[in-house]
Scaffold this active site. Structure first.
Site: not given
Ligand code: BG6
Length: 474
Positions: A147, A181, A234, A239, A325
Site C-alpha cells: 500500500k 495477524k 495510511d 487496514h 498517532k
Molecule cells: C503501517 C502504517 O501500515 O501500519 C504505519 O504505515 C503504522 O503508520 C503501522 O504505524 C501499524 O502497524 P502495526 O501492525 O504495528 O499496528
C-alpha cells in the site's frame, strides 16, 4: 505445505520496510522450516543505493539483529545468508538485475517460481513493473504490492492498469499486513466455526461496532511519507476498512480465496459513501514542528469516522472507526456493542449507562490477542445488585504461540503458496476509494489534540449516544 522453489526479488531492499519486517520475516520463515526447500533472495534498489552482495548480507544481518525474533547466527543464519544476493534496478540498464536473477535461478536449479516484492514508494511502481514486463522477468511470476494502492479512485485505476498490463489479477498480491495477524484471521474462526456467536452477529442484537487502532507512536521521522499520505490513507482506507470487511461479511460459501474476497467486496459494495459531517480529522500538537513537516500542514494524524452499511445484516448499525498517532495507548480493538434487553428488570448499579458498554464482545487483536465478553452479573450478597463481569479468552492461555507468525510472515508465505485469501482485490480497493471520494473532496479542517490524549474533543460527540470503549475503565 511447503512452497515451490523460489527466487524472490525484493525491490526496496535497502528501505525501512525491508529492514523492519521483510528481511527479519523471511529469516523467521526459514528458521521455522517454512521457506521452499530451495530458494534465493535477490535484493534490489535503484543504482544510486545499490549494494554489493556482501554489503547486502551485512545489511540483512543488522536488520535481523535489530528487528528479528532470533539472532542472526548458527547454521540457519549461514544458510539464509548464502541465499542472499543483490542486483541494482535501473530502467536504463537492466543488465545487473537480469544477471542477478538468472544467477539465482541457476543456483536454485530447475525452474523456480519468481516472486517480486515491491516495497518501494508508489511513484516508483510503474517503472519497476514496466521493467519486469519489458525484460520478460514477469513471465510466470507473482507480484506483491505494498500500500498505498493509489491515493484516490483515478490513481488506483491507473495503478491497476499499469499492473494488469504485465501481471493478470491472479498473480497480484496486494498486501495489507493487518489481514495476516493471527487474531484478525481468528475473527473468521470465531464467527463461522461456532454456533454461539454468529446467530447474534447482526442488527437485531448489535447496536454499534467500533474499530479502534490508536497508536502511541508519532510519525517517527517519516515526514517524507506521512505528509503526503495522512492517517486516512495510511490506516483507515487500508487496514481499518479491511478489518471491517471481516467483521461484517456474510458467511462465505467456502474458505477459498475467491469466496472470501467476494464476500468482503460485497461488504465494500454496501458501504455508504463517507459523509464529511461524520468525520473528525485531527493533528497532534507539535506535528507541524516535526522535521520535514510543512509549518502550515493540513495533513491529519488522526481520523475518527462513522460509516454505515446498506445491507440486510447491518442496516441502521453505525460502525465507528478511529486511528491516530501520539494517542494515549497503542491498541488494536474491535468492539461489538449489544443492544439492551427488551426489559430492564434490574436497577442499574453501574454509573456508566451508555448502551453496549457492559454488554459487549471485545476483540483485542494486539499480538497475540484476546477476546473478552463483557456482561452484567449478580454481585454476591443478599441484594440483587449487578456488577460488571467478563469472560476472557487469551491466546497465550489456550494455545502455545510458538508457531505464531507475524502478519508479514504469514502473508509472504501465502504469496509463495499462491493463496490470495488474505490479499485484497482490485475491485475492492477501487470501491473503497469510491466510498472515500466525498471526504477526499471536502475534508473537514484538522482539529488539534494533545499528545497522549484520545483525539480532539469532538470524537466523543461523533459516537454519541455510545462511548468509545477505550480507554478501558476497570
Ligand atoms: C503501517 C502504517 O501500515 O501500519 C504505519 O504505515 C503504522 O503508520 C503501522 O504505524 C501499524 O502497524 P502495526 O501492525 O504495528 O499496528
Amino acid at each position: 505445505p511447503r512452497p515451490d522453489d523460489h527466487v524472490i526479488v525484493l525491490f526496496g531492499a535497502t528501505g525501512d520496510l525491508a529492514k523492519r519486517k521483510l528481511l527479519p520475516g523471511l529469516f523467521h520463515l526459514a528458521r521455522a522450516g517454512l521457506m521452499p526447500s530451495r530458494y534465493r533472495i535477490v535484493g534490489s534498489a535503484p543504482a544510486a543505493e545499490a549494494l554489493g552482495t556482501e554489503e547486502f548480507r551485512k545489511h540483512a544481518r543488522e536488520a535481523v539483529s535489530e528487528f528479528g525474533s532470533a539472532r542472526p547466527e548458527g547454521p540457519a543464519w549461514r544458510e539464509f545468508e548464502d541465499a542472499l544476493s543483490f542486483g541494482a534496478a535501473d530502467p536504463d540498464d537492466t543488465g545487473p538485475l537480469l544477471a542477478a536473477v538468472h544467477e539465482a535461478e541457476r543456483a536454485v536449479g530447475g525452474s523456480p517460481r519468481r516472486l517480486f516484492h515491491l516495497a518501494v514508494p508508489p511513484k516508483a511502481f510503474p517503472s519497476v513493473v514496466d521493467e519486469l514486463g519489458s525484460t520478460g522477468l514477469a513471465e510466470g511470476g507473482r507480484l506483491i504490492v505494498e500500500k498505498p494502492f493509489g491515493t484516490d479512485l483515478a490513481s488506483a485505476r491507473a495503478l491497476d492498469a499499469t499492473i494488469h498490463a504485465v501481471f493478470d489479477e491472479s498473480r497480484v498480491f496486494r498486501i495489507d499486513h493487518f489481514l495476516g495477524k493471527e487474531s484478525v484471521d481468528n475473527i473468521l474462526a470465531l464467527r463461522f466455526a461456532n454456533g454461539l456467536f454468529e446467530p447474534v452477529w447482526n442488527r437485531n442484537h448489535i447496536s454499534h461496532v467500533q474499530i479502534d487502532v490508536p497508536e502511541q507512536l508519532t510519525i517517527e521521522g517519516r515526514a517524507g511519507f506521512f505528509e503526503g499520505t495522512g492517517t486516512f490513507r495510511d490506516m483507515i482506507v487500508t487496514h481499518l476498512f479491511q478489518i471491517l470487511g471481516f467483521v461484517a461479511m456474510e458467511p462465505p460459501a467456502t474458505l477459498t480465496a475467491r469466496s472470501l474476497r467476494q464476500e468482503k467486496d460485497k461488504v465494500f459494495a454496501a458501504l455508504r459513501p463517507l459523509d464529511p459531517a461524520h468525520v473528525v480529522r485531527g493533528q497532534y500538537e507539535g506535528y507541524r514542528d516535526e522535521p520535514g513537516v510543512d509549518p502550515h500542514s493540513d495533513t491529519e494524524t488522526f481520523v475518527a469516522l462513522r460509516v454505515e452499511l446498506d445491507n440486510w445484516r447491518w442496516a441502521g448499525v453505525p460502525f465507528y472507526l478511529r486511528s491516530g498517532k501520539a494517542l494515549g495507548q497503542g491498541r488494536h480493538m474491535v468492539t461489538l456493542g449489544f443492544r439492551e434487553p427488551a426489559l430492564r428488570m434490574f436497577p442499574l448499579t453501574t454509573q456508566d449507562t451508555a448502551e453496549g458498554r457492559h454488554n459487549a464482545l471485545v476483540i483485542d487483536f494486539d499480538d497475540p490477542g484476546r477476546i473478552t465478553t463483557r456482561f452484567l452479573a449478580k454481585e454476591p450478597g443478599p441484594e440483587m445488585r449487578l456488577g460488571e463481569a467478563e469472560m476472557v479468552f487469551a491466546y497465550t492461555d489456550c494455545f502455545t504461540t510458538a508457531h505464531a507468525l507475524e502478519g508479514y510472515e504469514r502473508l509472504l508465505l501465502d504469496a509463495m503458496l499462491g493463496d490470495q485469501s488474505l490479499f485484497t482485490s482490485s475491485d475492492g480497493i477501487e470501491r473503497l476509494w469510491e466510498v472515500s471520494a466525498p471526504l477526499l473532496h471536502d475534508p473537514p479542517p484538522v482539529q488539534s489534540y494533545a499528545p497522549g490524549s484520545w483525539g480532539p474533543e469532538s470524537v466523543h460527540r461523533l459516537i454519541r449516544p455510545y462511548r468509545w470503549y477505550l480507554p478501558e475503565e476497570r
